[in-house]
Design a protein around this motif. Sequence first.
Motif, PDB file in Angstrom:
ATOM      1  N   GLU A   1       2.194   4.571   1.044  1.00  0.00           N
ATOM      2  CA  GLU A   1       2.224   5.360   2.265  1.00  0.00           C
ATOM      3  C   GLU A   1       3.627   5.922   2.455  1.00  0.00           C
ATOM      4  O   GLU A   1       4.592   5.166   2.561  1.00  0.00           O
ATOM      5  CB  GLU A   1       1.822   4.502   3.469  1.00  0.00           C
TER       6      GLU A   1
ATOM      7  N   TRP B   1       0.833  -1.202   0.000  1.00  0.00           N
ATOM      8  CA  TRP B   1       0.000   0.000   0.000  1.00  0.00           C
ATOM      9  C   TRP B   1       0.870   1.256   0.000  1.00  0.00           C
ATOM     10  O   TRP B   1       1.910   1.307   0.651  1.00  0.00           O
ATOM     11  CB  TRP B   1      -0.925  -0.001   1.208  1.00  0.00           C
TER      12      TRP B   1
ATOM     13  N   ASP C   1       4.398   8.151   4.970  1.00  0.00           N
ATOM     14  CA  ASP C   1       4.608   8.478   6.376  1.00  0.00           C
ATOM     15  C   ASP C   1       5.429   7.374   7.030  1.00  0.00           C
ATOM     16  O   ASP C   1       5.002   6.218   7.081  1.00  0.00           O
ATOM     17  CB  ASP C   1       3.260   8.631   7.069  1.00  0.00           C
TER      18      ASP C   1
ATOM     19  N   ALA D   1       3.640   5.309   9.698  1.00  0.00           N
ATOM     20  CA  ALA D   1       2.440   4.547   9.348  1.00  0.00           C
ATOM     21  C   ALA D   1       2.748   3.054   9.344  1.00  0.00           C
ATOM     22  O   ALA D   1       3.890   2.638   9.110  1.00  0.00           O
ATOM     23  CB  ALA D   1       1.930   4.980   7.978  1.00  0.00           C
TER      24      ALA D   1
END
Length: 282
Positions: free
Chosen positions: A222, A220, A224, A227
């Motif tokens: 992401e 996925w 950050d 995260a």
Amino acid sequence: MPFKFIHLTDTHLANPGLTLYGLDPRARLDAAIADINTHQSDAAFAVVTGDLTHWGEAESYANFADAMAALKIPYIAMVGNHDRRVTCLDALKAAPRDSNGFVQGTRTTDHGLFVFLDTLDETSHAGEMCAKRFDWLAKTLAAAPADQQFVVFMHHPPFPIGVHAMDEIALKQSAEFAEVIAPYRARIRHLFFGHVHRPIFGSYGKIPFSTLRGTNHQVWFELDADAPHLASHEPPAYGVVLIDDENLVVHSHDFLDTSLRFPFEPPVGTDGRDYALNFPAR
């Protein structure tokens, strides 16, 4: 016509009949192969940039070989962090091998020398290139004619891609890799890699690169760093690469996409504006 080849990556086959993260990796690879056979059988070959299997088991390699036997074009099989080198070499004639037993090799084409690298560290999911592998790479590049261009393939990216969890398991020897290829950067037309299960395109220094979603599960998106590291069921893809003397184009094809296809042009006697504004949703 441009020279065409196929890029596949991260097939993650398990033993026959097993699912992986709720998906059937063999069925999805079979679907990719069927699509390639139907629409891209004029390609010269396919390159699979590693993570052929999920646990490196002999039965999983046999499962991979059985699936790939249906492909109408030749293929080159590389290793990734989920693979096991000796088991792969024992099972797959399509895996290149150098004199030191690594899954490395080359293929000469009309558009450059294709170079396949082994970045597997069987003790870690991060990538590794040891002194022997770097020596092979340096000698391979140096031995090429001065006007020959290169297309390089590896499993792990040799630079950060911004997805923190994947950057932690990228190629550990990124500085050494950059040093070895430094004299040849202007001659490297493209760098292909796998590992990250994302469609990412850009440049590494001035070297264009691309990578794709795998044929089973994905990572996925992401950026950050705090995260959680998540997998996803985003659509699988394979790449169709077109090369001529001036250009190299990579198409990422979501081969299981079932969204509606429809003509841009309206039916005869229908106003184009009305056709576009009143098109029925599905």
